[in-house]
Design a protein around this motif. Structure first.
Motif, PDB file in Angstrom:
ATOM      1  N   GLU A 225       0.828  -1.176   0.232  1.00 27.46           N
ATOM      2  CA  GLU A 225      -0.112   0.071  -0.219  1.00 27.46           C
ATOM      3  C   GLU A 225       0.818   1.240   0.090  1.00 27.46           C
ATOM      4  O   GLU A 225       1.933   1.431   0.715  1.00 27.46           O
ATOM      5  N   LYS A 226       0.648   2.223  -0.866  1.00 29.45           N
ATOM      6  CA  LYS A 226       1.195   3.463  -0.937  1.00 29.45           C
ATOM      7  C   LYS A 226       0.861   4.241   0.405  1.00 29.45           C
ATOM      8  O   LYS A 226      -0.340   4.986   0.116  1.00 29.45           O
ATOM      9  N   LYS A 227       1.630   4.882   1.251  1.00 32.34           N
ATOM     10  CA  LYS A 227       1.169   5.475   2.323  1.00 32.34           C
ATOM     11  C   LYS A 227       1.054   7.028   1.796  1.00 32.34           C
ATOM     12  O   LYS A 227       2.009   7.660   1.219  1.00 32.34           O
ATOM     13  N   GLU A 228       0.245   7.413   2.451  1.00 29.94           N
ATOM     14  CA  GLU A 228      -0.342   9.222   2.015  1.00 29.94           C
ATOM     15  C   GLU A 228       0.331  10.024   2.772  1.00 29.94           C
ATOM     16  O   GLU A 228       0.587   9.878   3.858  1.00 29.94           O
ATOM     17  N   VAL A 229       1.069  10.976   2.301  1.00 30.56           N
ATOM     18  CA  VAL A 229       1.947  12.020   3.010  1.00 30.56           C
ATOM     19  C   VAL A 229       1.455  13.617   2.523  1.00 30.56           C
ATOM     20  O   VAL A 229       0.742  13.760   1.182  1.00 30.56           O
ATOM     21  N   SER A 230       1.754  14.401   3.157  1.00 27.57           N
ATOM     22  CA  SER A 230       1.743  15.898   2.641  1.00 27.57           C
ATOM     23  C   SER A 230       3.043  16.602   2.523  1.00 27.57           C
ATOM     24  O   SER A 230       3.856  16.208   2.730  1.00 27.57           O
ATOM     25  N   LEU A 231       2.601  17.875   1.729  1.00 33.88           N
ATOM     26  CA  LEU A 231       3.908  18.599   1.535  1.00 33.88           C
ATOM     27  C   LEU A 231       3.994  20.130   1.796  1.00 33.88           C
ATOM     28  O   LEU A 231       2.866  20.586   1.278  1.00 33.88           O
ATOM     29  N   MET A 232       4.800  20.607   2.829  1.00 29.36           N
ATOM     30  CA  MET A 232       4.774  22.164   3.144  1.00 29.36           C
ATOM     31  C   MET A 232       5.904  22.552   2.283  1.00 29.36           C
ATOM     32  O   MET A 232       6.924  22.248   2.259  1.00 29.36           O
ATOM     33  N   LEU A 233       5.074  23.683   1.687  1.00 30.05           N
ATOM     34  CA  LEU A 233       6.299  24.527   0.661  1.00 30.05           C
ATOM     35  C   LEU A 233       7.085  25.382   1.541  1.00 30.05           C
ATOM     36  O   LEU A 233       7.028  25.705   2.768  1.00 30.05           O
ATOM     37  N   ALA A 234       7.908  26.054   0.922  1.00 31.24           N
ATOM     38  CA  ALA A 234       8.880  26.896   1.551  1.00 31.24           C
ATOM     39  C   ALA A 234       8.281  28.020   2.171  1.00 31.24           C
ATOM     40  O   ALA A 234       8.799  28.844   3.078  1.00 31.24           O
ATOM     41  N   ASN A 235       7.104  28.561   1.803  1.00 29.77           N
ATOM     42  CA  ASN A 235       6.467  29.505   2.340  1.00 29.77           C
ATOM     43  C   ASN A 235       5.295  29.281   3.522  1.00 29.77           C
ATOM     44  O   ASN A 235       4.426  30.111   3.896  1.00 29.77           O
ATOM     45  N   ALA A 236       5.579  27.981   3.960  1.00 33.80           N
ATOM     46  CA  ALA A 236       4.784  27.508   5.080  1.00 33.80           C
ATOM     47  C   ALA A 236       3.518  27.402   4.727  1.00 33.80           C
ATOM     48  O   ALA A 236       2.588  27.165   5.548  1.00 33.80           O
ATOM     49  N   THR A 237       3.149  27.276   3.388  1.00 32.91           N
ATOM     50  CA  THR A 237       1.758  26.789   3.126  1.00 32.91           C
ATOM     51  C   THR A 237       1.720  25.360   2.573  1.00 32.91           C
ATOM     52  O   THR A 237       2.742  24.817   2.138  1.00 32.91           O
ATOM     53  N   GLU A 238       0.629  24.533   2.744  1.00 30.31           N
ATOM     54  CA  GLU A 238       0.631  23.188   2.380  1.00 30.31           C
ATOM     55  C   GLU A 238       0.181  22.977   0.878  1.00 30.31           C
ATOM     56  O   GLU A 238      -0.799  23.530   0.557  1.00 30.31           O
ATOM     57  N   HIS A 239       0.954  22.129   0.109  1.00 27.82           N
ATOM     58  CA  HIS A 239       0.472  22.011  -1.231  1.00 27.82           C
ATOM     59  C   HIS A 239      -0.754  21.217  -1.172  1.00 27.82           C
ATOM     60  O   HIS A 239      -1.160  20.447  -0.429  1.00 27.82           O
ATOM     61  N   PRO A 240      -1.675  21.711  -1.987  1.00 29.44           N
ATOM     62  CA  PRO A 240      -3.023  21.234  -1.852  1.00 29.44           C
ATOM     63  C   PRO A 240      -3.328  19.919  -2.265  1.00 29.44           C
ATOM     64  O   PRO A 240      -4.353  19.218  -2.007  1.00 29.44           O
ATOM     65  N   TYR A 241      -2.460  19.125  -2.897  1.00 28.56           N
ATOM     66  CA  TYR A 241      -2.504  17.575  -3.341  1.00 28.56           C
ATOM     67  C   TYR A 241      -1.744  16.875  -2.586  1.00 28.56           C
ATOM     68  O   TYR A 241      -0.463  17.041  -2.217  1.00 28.56           O
ATOM     69  N   LYS A 242      -2.376  15.792  -1.912  1.00 31.94           N
ATOM     70  CA  LYS A 242      -1.407  14.791  -1.214  1.00 31.94           C
ATOM     71  C   LYS A 242      -0.583  13.940  -2.082  1.00 31.94           C
ATOM     72  O   LYS A 242      -1.015  13.798  -3.391  1.00 31.94           O
ATOM     73  N   GLY A 243       0.413  13.501  -1.719  1.00 29.39           N
ATOM     74  CA  GLY A 243       1.287  12.444  -2.466  1.00 29.39           C
ATOM     75  C   GLY A 243       1.250  11.124  -1.639  1.00 29.39           C
ATOM     76  O   GLY A 243       0.617  10.896  -0.758  1.00 29.39           O
ATOM     77  N   LYS A 244       2.037  10.185  -2.222  1.00 31.00           N
ATOM     78  CA  LYS A 244       2.155   8.878  -1.795  1.00 31.00           C
ATOM     79  C   LYS A 244       3.643   8.451  -1.884  1.00 31.00           C
ATOM     80  O   LYS A 244       4.246   8.544  -2.886  1.00 31.00           O
TER      81      LYS A 244
END
Length: 373
Positions: A225-244
Protein backbone atom coordinates in the motif's frame (compact mmCIF):
# COMPACT_ATOMS: atom_id res chain seq x y z
CA UNK A 1 17.67 52.71 87.30
CA UNK A 2 13.90 52.52 87.34
CA UNK A 3 13.77 54.16 83.90
CA UNK A 4 16.11 51.54 82.44
CA UNK A 5 14.10 48.72 84.00
CA UNK A 6 10.87 50.08 82.53
CA UNK A 7 12.33 50.29 78.99
CA UNK A 8 13.72 46.77 79.23
CA UNK A 9 10.36 45.51 80.39
CA UNK A 10 8.58 47.10 77.43
CA UNK A 11 11.07 45.65 74.93
CA UNK A 12 10.72 42.19 76.46
CA UNK A 13 6.95 42.44 76.22
CA UNK A 14 7.09 43.34 72.52
CA UNK A 15 9.36 40.36 71.74
CA UNK A 16 7.13 37.95 73.63
CA UNK A 17 4.07 39.28 71.81
CA UNK A 18 5.77 38.81 68.41
CA UNK A 19 6.80 35.24 69.23
CA UNK A 20 3.30 34.48 70.45
CA UNK A 21 1.84 35.79 67.17
CA UNK A 22 4.19 33.62 65.07
CA UNK A 23 3.29 30.51 67.02
CA UNK A 24 -0.39 31.18 66.67
CA UNK A 25 -0.13 31.73 62.84
CA UNK A 26 -1.13 28.40 61.17
CA UNK A 27 0.64 26.98 58.08
CA UNK A 28 -1.75 27.26 55.10
CA UNK A 29 -2.14 24.17 52.83
CA UNK A 30 -2.93 25.20 49.23
CA UNK A 31 -5.12 23.47 46.69
CA UNK A 32 -3.45 22.37 43.43
CA UNK A 33 -4.92 20.75 40.31
CA UNK A 34 -3.64 17.21 39.80
CA UNK A 35 -3.88 14.66 37.03
CA UNK A 36 -2.74 11.16 36.13
CA UNK A 37 -1.04 9.78 33.01
CA UNK A 38 -3.55 8.62 30.41
CA UNK A 39 -3.12 5.74 27.98
CA UNK A 40 -4.57 6.63 24.56
CA UNK A 41 -4.26 6.05 20.84
CA UNK A 42 -2.94 9.18 19.15
CA UNK A 43 -0.85 10.29 16.20
CA UNK A 44 1.79 12.82 15.33
CA UNK A 45 3.19 14.37 12.19
CA UNK A 46 6.94 14.35 11.58
CA UNK A 47 8.53 16.82 9.17
CA UNK A 48 11.29 15.74 6.80
CA UNK A 49 13.27 18.15 4.61
CA UNK A 50 12.71 17.13 0.99
CA UNK A 51 14.25 17.86 -2.40
CA UNK A 52 11.79 18.14 -5.29
CA UNK A 53 12.51 16.74 -8.74
CA UNK A 54 10.36 16.80 -11.85
CA UNK A 55 9.32 13.32 -12.94
CA UNK A 56 11.03 14.11 -16.26
CA UNK A 57 13.95 16.51 -16.41
CA UNK A 58 16.45 16.25 -19.25
CA UNK A 59 19.16 18.37 -20.81
CA UNK A 60 18.73 19.41 -24.43
CA UNK A 61 22.14 19.30 -26.14
CA UNK A 62 23.34 19.89 -29.68
CA UNK A 63 24.20 16.68 -31.54
CA UNK A 64 25.97 18.34 -34.48
CA UNK A 65 28.46 21.18 -35.02
CA UNK A 66 27.27 24.49 -36.45
CA UNK A 67 25.87 27.98 -35.95
CA UNK A 68 22.75 28.39 -33.81
CA UNK A 69 20.54 29.84 -36.54
CA UNK A 70 17.18 30.17 -34.78
CA UNK A 71 15.74 29.93 -31.25
CA UNK A 72 12.02 29.20 -31.52
CA UNK A 73 11.07 29.29 -27.83
CA UNK A 74 11.70 31.38 -24.71
CA UNK A 75 12.77 30.60 -21.16
CA UNK A 76 9.92 29.42 -18.93
CA UNK A 77 7.72 28.61 -21.91
CA UNK A 78 5.49 25.54 -21.94
CA UNK A 79 6.10 23.38 -25.02
CA UNK A 80 4.52 20.29 -26.55
CA UNK A 81 6.21 17.05 -27.54
CA UNK A 82 7.72 17.39 -31.03
CA UNK A 83 7.66 21.21 -30.98
CA UNK A 84 10.65 22.83 -32.70
CA UNK A 85 13.02 24.41 -30.18
CA UNK A 86 16.27 25.26 -32.01
CA UNK A 87 17.58 25.28 -35.55
CA UNK A 88 21.27 24.86 -36.36
CA UNK A 89 22.62 25.99 -39.74
CA UNK A 90 22.09 22.98 -42.04
CA UNK A 91 23.90 23.99 -45.25
CA UNK A 92 26.86 21.63 -44.76
CA UNK A 93 24.59 18.73 -43.81
CA UNK A 94 22.36 19.24 -46.85
CA UNK A 95 25.49 19.16 -49.00
CA UNK A 96 26.61 15.93 -47.35
CA UNK A 97 23.20 14.37 -47.98
CA UNK A 98 23.23 15.46 -51.61
CA UNK A 99 26.72 13.98 -52.07
CA UNK A 100 25.68 10.74 -50.43
CA UNK A 101 22.61 10.45 -52.68
CA UNK A 102 24.80 10.96 -55.75
CA UNK A 103 27.16 8.21 -54.61
CA UNK A 104 24.19 5.91 -54.10
CA UNK A 105 22.86 6.59 -57.61
CA UNK A 106 26.29 5.92 -59.14
CA UNK A 107 26.62 2.67 -57.20
CA UNK A 108 23.17 1.52 -58.34
CA UNK A 109 24.00 2.38 -61.98
CA UNK A 110 27.31 0.49 -61.84
CA UNK A 111 25.57 -2.49 -60.28
CA UNK A 112 22.98 -2.56 -63.09
CA UNK A 113 25.76 -2.51 -65.67
CA UNK A 114 27.56 -5.33 -63.87
CA UNK A 115 24.30 -7.30 -63.75
CA UNK A 116 24.06 -7.06 -67.55
CA UNK A 117 27.66 -8.24 -67.82
CA UNK A 118 26.78 -11.32 -65.76
CA UNK A 119 23.81 -12.12 -68.01
CA UNK A 120 25.93 -11.68 -71.11
CA UNK A 121 28.76 -13.84 -69.72
CA UNK A 122 26.34 -16.68 -68.90
CA UNK A 123 24.92 -16.52 -72.44
CA UNK A 124 28.41 -16.76 -73.97
CA UNK A 125 29.29 -19.63 -71.61
CA UNK A 126 26.34 -21.60 -72.93
CA UNK A 127 27.78 -21.13 -76.45
CA UNK A 128 31.26 -22.14 -75.24
CA UNK A 129 32.58 -18.76 -76.27
CA UNK A 130 33.90 -17.85 -72.80
CA UNK A 131 35.01 -19.97 -69.90
CA UNK A 132 33.29 -20.32 -66.54
CA UNK A 133 36.01 -18.11 -65.07
CA UNK A 134 34.66 -15.10 -66.95
CA UNK A 135 31.20 -15.73 -65.53
CA UNK A 136 32.60 -15.99 -61.97
CA UNK A 137 34.58 -12.77 -62.47
CA UNK A 138 31.45 -10.91 -63.63
CA UNK A 139 29.43 -12.23 -60.67
CA UNK A 140 32.17 -11.17 -58.22
CA UNK A 141 32.17 -7.67 -59.69
CA UNK A 142 28.38 -7.50 -59.31
CA UNK A 143 28.63 -8.63 -55.70
CA UNK A 144 31.21 -5.92 -54.95
CA UNK A 145 29.02 -3.26 -56.52
CA UNK A 146 26.01 -4.44 -54.47
CA UNK A 147 28.13 -4.00 -51.34
CA UNK A 148 29.02 -0.53 -52.58
CA UNK A 149 25.29 0.23 -52.82
CA UNK A 150 24.78 -0.77 -49.19
CA UNK A 151 27.67 1.43 -48.14
CA UNK A 152 26.22 4.36 -50.10
CA UNK A 153 22.82 3.81 -48.50
CA UNK A 154 24.48 3.88 -45.08
CA UNK A 155 26.10 7.21 -45.97
CA UNK A 156 22.73 8.58 -47.07
CA UNK A 157 21.14 7.42 -43.80
CA UNK A 158 23.93 8.97 -41.74
CA UNK A 159 23.76 12.25 -43.67
CA UNK A 160 19.94 12.33 -43.28
CA UNK A 161 20.30 11.74 -39.54
CA UNK A 162 22.82 14.56 -39.16
CA UNK A 163 20.55 16.86 -41.14
CA UNK A 164 17.64 15.99 -38.83
CA UNK A 165 19.82 16.89 -35.83
CA UNK A 166 19.91 20.50 -37.05
CA UNK A 167 16.28 20.78 -35.98
CA UNK A 168 16.02 20.16 -32.22
CA UNK A 169 12.55 19.29 -30.97
CA UNK A 170 10.98 18.79 -27.56
CA UNK A 171 11.15 15.13 -26.43
CA UNK A 172 8.00 15.54 -24.31
CA UNK A 173 5.56 18.16 -22.98
CA UNK A 174 7.35 20.38 -20.49
CA UNK A 175 8.69 23.74 -19.37
CA UNK A 176 11.83 25.26 -20.88
CA UNK A 177 14.57 26.30 -18.45
CA UNK A 178 17.32 28.88 -19.03
CA UNK A 179 18.75 29.24 -22.55
CA UNK A 180 22.43 30.11 -22.08
CA UNK A 181 23.26 30.76 -25.77
CA UNK A 182 21.92 33.31 -28.24
CA UNK A 183 21.29 33.15 -31.97
CA UNK A 184 24.52 33.18 -33.94
CA UNK A 185 26.45 31.25 -31.31
CA UNK A 186 28.69 28.47 -32.55
CA UNK A 187 27.81 25.15 -30.95
CA UNK A 188 29.70 21.88 -30.84
CA UNK A 189 28.39 18.38 -30.49
CA UNK A 190 27.25 18.07 -26.87
CA UNK A 191 26.79 21.81 -26.20
CA UNK A 192 24.01 22.42 -23.62
CA UNK A 193 21.18 24.42 -25.18
CA UNK A 194 18.59 24.27 -22.39
CA UNK A 195 16.80 21.94 -19.97
CA UNK A 196 13.21 20.78 -20.20
CA UNK A 197 11.11 19.63 -17.23
CA UNK A 198 7.83 17.79 -17.17
CA UNK A 199 6.55 18.80 -13.72
CA UNK A 200 2.93 17.69 -13.96
CA UNK A 201 4.08 15.39 -11.18
CA UNK A 202 7.11 15.74 -8.92
CA UNK A 203 9.20 13.41 -6.81
CA UNK A 204 10.01 14.40 -3.23
CA UNK A 205 13.13 12.71 -1.83
CA UNK A 206 13.62 12.74 1.95
CA UNK A 207 15.80 10.86 4.45
CA UNK A 208 14.49 8.77 7.32
CA UNK A 209 16.39 7.32 10.28
CA UNK A 210 16.62 3.57 10.75
CA UNK A 211 14.23 3.51 13.73
CA UNK A 212 11.65 5.62 11.88
CA UNK A 213 12.02 3.39 8.83
CA UNK A 214 11.32 0.31 10.97
CA UNK A 215 8.28 1.99 12.53
CA UNK A 216 6.97 2.84 9.08
CA UNK A 217 7.39 -0.72 7.85
CA UNK A 218 5.91 -2.41 10.91
CA UNK A 219 2.91 -0.10 11.10
CA UNK A 220 1.90 -0.72 7.49
CA UNK A 221 -0.65 -3.52 7.43
CA UNK A 222 -0.19 -3.95 3.71
CA UNK A 223 3.37 -3.12 2.67
CA UNK A 224 2.35 -2.83 -0.97
CA UNK A 225 0.00 0.00 0.00
CA UNK A 226 1.22 3.49 -0.87
CA UNK A 227 1.23 5.64 2.28
CA UNK A 228 -0.25 9.11 1.95
CA UNK A 229 1.85 12.15 2.87
CA UNK A 230 1.53 15.93 2.68
CA UNK A 231 3.98 18.56 1.47
CA UNK A 232 4.76 21.86 3.21
CA UNK A 233 6.16 24.47 0.82
CA UNK A 234 8.94 26.95 1.52
CA UNK A 235 6.42 29.70 2.34
CA UNK A 236 4.88 27.51 5.08
CA UNK A 237 1.74 26.77 3.04
CA UNK A 238 0.62 23.21 2.39
CA UNK A 239 0.55 21.84 -1.15
CA UNK A 240 -3.13 21.25 -2.01
CA UNK A 241 -2.54 17.73 -3.33
CA UNK A 242 -1.60 14.71 -1.24
CA UNK A 243 1.31 12.51 -2.27
CA UNK A 244 2.12 8.85 -1.80
CA UNK A 245 5.33 7.12 -0.82
CA UNK A 246 6.31 5.01 -3.81
CA UNK A 247 9.66 3.51 -3.04
CA UNK A 248 12.47 3.20 -0.51
CA UNK A 249 16.15 2.92 -1.39
CA UNK A 250 17.87 -0.43 -1.04
CA UNK A 251 20.45 0.46 1.61
CA UNK A 252 21.24 2.88 4.42
CA UNK A 253 23.78 5.64 4.08
CA UNK A 254 26.72 4.55 6.24
CA UNK A 255 27.73 8.14 6.95
CA UNK A 256 24.33 9.34 8.22
CA UNK A 257 22.50 6.12 9.13
CA UNK A 258 19.53 7.29 7.06
CA UNK A 259 17.65 5.76 4.16
CA UNK A 260 15.97 7.71 1.37
CA UNK A 261 12.23 7.65 0.68
CA UNK A 262 10.59 8.86 -2.54
CA UNK A 263 7.07 10.26 -2.65
CA UNK A 264 5.15 11.33 -5.76
CA UNK A 265 2.94 14.45 -5.70
CA UNK A 266 0.48 15.60 -8.38
CA UNK A 267 1.24 19.09 -9.65
CA UNK A 268 -1.49 20.00 -12.16
CA UNK A 269 -1.16 23.73 -11.42
CA UNK A 270 2.59 23.58 -12.17
CA UNK A 271 3.36 25.36 -8.88
CA UNK A 272 6.16 23.00 -7.91
CA UNK A 273 9.38 23.31 -9.89
CA UNK A 274 12.34 21.03 -10.40
CA UNK A 275 15.04 21.75 -7.82
CA UNK A 276 12.67 23.30 -5.24
CA UNK A 277 12.59 22.26 -1.59
CA UNK A 278 9.91 21.60 0.99
CA UNK A 279 9.00 19.42 3.94
CA UNK A 280 7.24 16.09 3.67
CA UNK A 281 4.73 15.63 6.48
CA UNK A 282 4.44 11.99 7.48
CA UNK A 283 1.65 11.06 9.89
CA UNK A 284 2.47 8.24 12.29
CA UNK A 285 -0.03 6.51 14.55
CA UNK A 286 0.77 5.74 18.17
CA UNK A 287 -1.24 2.98 19.81
CA UNK A 288 -1.67 2.49 23.56
CA UNK A 289 0.81 5.18 24.62
CA UNK A 290 0.92 7.05 27.94
CA UNK A 291 0.79 10.85 27.82
CA UNK A 292 0.94 13.74 30.29
CA UNK A 293 0.76 17.55 29.82
CA UNK A 294 4.07 19.28 29.21
CA UNK A 295 3.13 21.92 31.80
CA UNK A 296 3.22 19.16 34.45
CA UNK A 297 6.98 18.71 33.96
CA UNK A 298 10.14 20.66 34.64
CA UNK A 299 13.78 20.16 33.69
CA UNK A 300 16.82 20.04 35.93
CA UNK A 301 20.00 20.00 33.88
CA UNK A 302 19.37 17.30 31.26
CA UNK A 303 16.65 15.39 33.11
CA UNK A 304 12.87 15.79 33.22
CA UNK A 305 10.87 15.66 36.47
CA UNK A 306 7.32 15.80 37.77
CA UNK A 307 5.93 16.48 41.25
CA UNK A 308 4.24 13.27 42.34
CA UNK A 309 1.57 13.33 45.06
CA UNK A 310 1.69 10.40 47.50
CA UNK A 311 -1.12 8.92 49.62
CA UNK A 312 -0.51 11.55 52.32
CA UNK A 313 -0.80 14.36 49.72
CA UNK A 314 2.89 15.10 50.14
CA UNK A 315 4.93 16.30 47.15
CA UNK A 316 7.90 14.29 45.88
CA UNK A 317 10.13 15.11 42.94
CA UNK A 318 10.16 12.19 40.49
CA UNK A 319 12.30 11.67 37.34
CA UNK A 320 10.65 10.54 34.10
CA UNK A 321 11.85 9.67 30.59
CA UNK A 322 9.85 11.25 27.75
CA UNK A 323 9.78 9.33 24.48
CA UNK A 324 8.24 11.92 22.20
CA UNK A 325 7.27 15.58 22.41
CA UNK A 326 3.86 16.54 21.04
CA UNK A 327 2.27 19.98 21.22
CA UNK A 328 1.41 20.49 24.93
CA UNK A 329 2.01 16.79 25.64
CA UNK A 330 4.74 14.29 26.35
CA UNK A 331 4.61 10.62 25.37
CA UNK A 332 6.18 8.85 28.36
CA UNK A 333 8.68 6.06 27.86
CA UNK A 334 9.31 5.24 31.54
CA UNK A 335 8.99 6.59 35.10
CA UNK A 336 5.21 6.76 35.46
CA UNK A 337 2.16 4.52 35.54
CA UNK A 338 -1.51 5.40 34.95
CA UNK A 339 -2.15 5.10 38.70
CA UNK A 340 0.32 7.84 39.63
CA UNK A 341 -0.95 11.31 40.58
CA UNK A 342 1.07 14.37 39.57
CA UNK A 343 0.61 18.11 39.93
CA UNK A 344 -0.95 19.46 36.74
CA UNK A 345 0.14 23.10 36.96
CA UNK A 346 1.54 25.66 39.40
CA UNK A 347 4.83 23.78 39.84
CA UNK A 348 6.74 26.97 40.62
CA UNK A 349 4.75 27.44 43.86
CA UNK A 350 5.58 24.08 45.48
CA UNK A 351 8.67 22.38 46.82
CA UNK A 352 9.48 18.78 47.58
CA UNK A 353 8.01 17.81 50.94
CA UNK A 354 5.09 20.28 50.80
CA UNK A 355 1.59 19.07 51.46
CA UNK A 356 -1.28 20.09 49.21
CA UNK A 357 -5.00 19.62 48.78
CA UNK A 358 -5.30 17.74 45.43
CA UNK A 359 -8.06 18.76 43.10
CA UNK A 360 -8.52 16.52 40.01
CA UNK A 361 -8.30 18.60 36.85
CA UNK A 362 -10.30 18.06 33.69
CA UNK A 363 -7.62 18.48 31.03
CA UNK A 364 -9.55 17.77 27.83
CA UNK A 365 -6.38 17.09 25.81
CA UNK A 366 -6.48 13.33 25.60
CA UNK A 367 -7.94 12.86 22.16
CA UNK A 368 -6.46 11.82 18.84
CA UNK A 369 -3.79 14.47 18.64
CA UNK A 370 -2.58 15.30 15.14
CA UNK A 371 0.56 17.20 15.91
CA UNK A 372 3.79 18.19 14.31
CA UNK A 373 7.14 17.28 15.74
Amino acid sequence: MKKFTGEAYMLLSILLLACSSQKEKPTKIETFPVTSPVVVDTSYIKEYVADLHAVKNVEIRARVYGELKKIHIDEGQAVKQGQLLFTIEDYLYREELSKANSQLKNAIAEAKSAELDVINAKSLLEKNIVSATEVARAEAKLEALNAKIEEARSLVSNASLKLSFTQIKAPFDGIIDRIPLKMGSLVNEGTLLTTISDNKEVFAYFNVSESEYLNFITQAQDQSEKKEVSLMLANATEHPYKGKIETIEGEFDKATGNISFRARFPNPDKILKHGASGKVLLKTKLNNVMIIPQKSTFDVQDRTFVYMVDQNNEIKMHAITPKLRLPHLYVIESGLSPKDVIIYEGLQRVREGDKIIPQPASIGLYTDNESTN
